[in-house]
Write an enzyme that holds these catalytic residues in place. Structure first.
Site, short mmCIF file in Angstrom:
data_model
loop_
_atom_site.label_atom_id
_atom_site.label_comp_id
_atom_site.label_asym_id
_atom_site.label_seq_id
_atom_site.Cartn_x
_atom_site.Cartn_y
_atom_site.Cartn_z
N ASP A 16 16.87 11.80 9.11
CA ASP A 16 16.25 10.64 9.79
C ASP A 16 17.24 9.67 10.42
O ASP A 16 16.86 8.90 11.29
CB ASP A 16 15.35 9.84 8.83
CG ASP A 16 13.90 10.28 8.90
OD1 ASP A 16 13.60 11.17 9.71
OD2 ASP A 16 13.08 9.75 8.15
N CYS A 20 -7.45 9.78 14.19
CA CYS A 20 -6.42 8.73 14.20
C CYS A 20 -7.07 7.34 14.28
O CYS A 20 -7.78 7.03 15.25
CB CYS A 20 -5.47 8.93 15.37
SG CYS A 20 -4.17 7.67 15.46
N CYS A 35 0.85 3.69 15.91
CA CYS A 35 0.74 4.48 14.68
C CYS A 35 0.84 3.59 13.44
O CYS A 35 1.73 2.74 13.35
CB CYS A 35 1.84 5.53 14.65
SG CYS A 35 1.86 6.55 13.16
N SER A 94 1.77 4.34 10.52
CA SER A 94 3.05 4.57 9.83
C SER A 94 4.11 3.62 10.38
O SER A 94 4.88 3.02 9.62
CB SER A 94 3.49 6.02 10.01
OG SER A 94 4.69 6.26 9.31
N CYS A 102 0.96 6.45 6.79
CA CYS A 102 -0.40 6.94 7.06
C CYS A 102 -0.38 8.45 7.08
O CYS A 102 0.50 9.05 7.71
CB CYS A 102 -0.90 6.40 8.39
SG CYS A 102 -2.59 6.92 8.79
N CYS A 158 -3.86 11.92 10.07
CA CYS A 158 -3.88 13.06 10.99
C CYS A 158 -3.47 14.35 10.30
O CYS A 158 -3.87 15.44 10.73
CB CYS A 158 -2.99 12.79 12.21
SG CYS A 158 -1.22 12.69 11.85
N ASN A 163 12.47 -10.37 -5.79
CA ASN A 163 13.21 -9.35 -5.07
C ASN A 163 13.96 -8.44 -6.04
O ASN A 163 14.04 -7.22 -5.84
CB ASN A 163 14.19 -10.02 -4.10
CG ASN A 163 14.59 -9.09 -2.97
OD1 ASN A 163 13.76 -8.38 -2.42
ND2 ASN A 163 15.87 -9.07 -2.65
N ARG A 164 14.48 -9.02 -7.10
CA ARG A 164 15.23 -8.23 -8.09
C ARG A 164 14.32 -7.23 -8.78
O ARG A 164 14.65 -6.04 -8.90
CB ARG A 164 15.87 -9.16 -9.12
CG ARG A 164 16.66 -8.44 -10.21
CD ARG A 164 17.30 -9.43 -11.16
NE ARG A 164 16.30 -10.26 -11.83
CZ ARG A 164 15.61 -9.87 -12.91
NH1 ARG A 164 15.82 -8.67 -13.45
NH2 ARG A 164 14.72 -10.69 -13.47
N ARG A 186 12.35 -1.03 3.79
CA ARG A 186 12.10 -2.19 4.64
C ARG A 186 12.08 -3.50 3.85
O ARG A 186 12.04 -4.57 4.43
CB ARG A 186 10.76 -2.01 5.35
CG ARG A 186 10.85 -1.52 6.79
CD ARG A 186 11.92 -2.17 7.56
NE ARG A 186 11.70 -2.17 9.00
CZ ARG A 186 12.55 -2.67 9.86
NH1 ARG A 186 13.68 -3.21 9.45
NH2 ARG A 186 12.30 -2.65 11.15
#
Length: 375
Positions: free
Chosen positions: A127, A192, A208, A210, A234, A237, A274-275, A289
């Site tokens: 990726d 979709c 999308c 995703s 997602c 599809c 966050n930890r 993300r």
């Protein structure tokens, strides 16, 4: 010694589901498509902007002679449902361990096995490389393009992760023909939720789900309700695709969602530090993300749920330190209860310190006024 067969045999020993080989010639057949896509503003922020780098392997690895492409199925039949009430659905791509690391480990192991027989130079990616991995997979015989633009393998279907190794090995590459097998079927296009599949083999990534659950760009108002209960990714599809029926399920333990069971607890994600987020969810692909994007997505799911009981979870978030969270909270509150929400958001505007967020709240109110007027 047949080096290609040796690599195939070692890949089986390493429990790699599919392996193929292709040449390092440019993917020139995609150039016009990429130019048009760029002109239509359908590029997303995660991809390489230089089209030449996207299609020419030798710009990434000048000594490239052969490319080894691997694929692993992440499909499994896990169906245990967690017992908490407010659930955000995870795509199967984020059910288990981060597939980037799983496939990298497999390729590193394969590279070491090859090095036992011959020294060679290489670069490998999952990726993160500039090249179009699906096209490399098609050329290597991993599968063919479905109408949803996923690569479909005859044995494993489309729930597959792809990785590739650029090498300076001479592997006697032969042409592999992978013709499309979708026929007249258009179930994926009809299913979709957002219309991201704009026709057979025509995919608009900016619609999308995703992508929408990963981007930091503002999600269009009209698409937020289409996200439903999805907190990351997602599978729609692929789930309706007949090519994913009666296929081999390898049951790689790495992709079984022991930790999440395929969902996230929205109430938890709204307040988790966050930890603790990194401790609990850092090993899954969807964590890349960060907490705030998943928190934002959880807020959208609550808004789509439209249960007024959830307002008690949302109201405190109008004072969240993150302006993005405050903005999406305003949307969710208005989507749940427009009349009450209008009063709440107007009061939030009175104490809002950021002009851009105050303007967004104003725009949201106007949007919902029009939406409720013409319903």
């Amino acid at each position: 010694m047949n080096l290609k067969q040796y690599i195939i045999d070692k890949s089986k020993e390493l429990n790699i589901d599919i392996i193929g080989f292709t040449h390092c010639e440019s993917l020139n057949n995609l150039e016009d498509y990429l130019i048009t896509r760029k002109a239509e503003n359908k590029e997303i922020e995660f991809e390489e902007k230089d089209i030449e780098k996207r299609i020419n392997p030798k710009l990434t690895f000048p000594n490239c002679k052969s490319i080894i492409v691997i694929a692993m199925s992440y499909n499994n039949n896990f169906n245990e449902i967690p017992d908490y009430k407010l659930k955000g659905r995870l795509s199967k791509s984020s059910w288990g361990l981060d597939y980037h690391q799983v496939l990298r480990n497999k390729m590193e192991e394969l590279i070491q096995e090859i090095k036992k027989e011959i020294d060679f130079s290489y670069k490998y990616y999952v990726d993160t490389g500039p090249l179009i991995d699906r096209e490399l997979a098609k050329r290597a015989g991993i599968g063919y393009y479905g109408k949803n633009c996923s690569i479909i393998n005859d044995k494993y279907g489309s729930f597959i992760f792809i990785g590739y190794i650029l090498t300076d090995l001479d592997l006697n590459i032969s042409h592999v023909e992978t013709s499309n097998k979708c026929g007249d079927c258009n179930l994926c296009i009809k299913a979709c939720p957002t219309g991201a599949l704009e026709g057979p083999y025509k995919f608009n990534p900016k619609k999308c789900i995703s992508y929408l659950t990963q981007t930091k760009e503002k999600i269009p108002y009209e698409l937020r309700s289409k996200i439903g209960d999805k907190i990351y990714g997602c599978d729609t599809c692929q789930l309706v695709c007949p090519k994913n029926k009666d296929i081999t399920i390898p049951k790689h333990k790495e992709f079984i969602p022991q930790n999440t069971k395929g969902y996230m607890n929205i109430e938890e994600i709204l307040s988790i530090s966050n930890r603790k987020f990194k401790q609990k969810y850092g090993s899954m692909a969807g964590a890349w993300r960060g907490r705030n994007i998943l928190k934002r997505n959880g807020i959208i799911v609550l808004g789509n749920n439209k249960d007024v009981k959830n307002l008690k979870l949302l109201l405190p978030l109008l004072k969240d330190p993150n302006s993005m969270i405050r903005e999406y909270t305003a949307w969710a509150i208005l989507n749940i209860d427009y009349l009450h929400g209008k009063e709440v958001v107007e009061k939030a505007m009175e104490i809002e310190v950021e002009n851009s967020t105050k303007l967004e709240m104003k725009n949201l109110i106007e949007y919902f006024v029009k939406k409720n007027t013409y319903q």
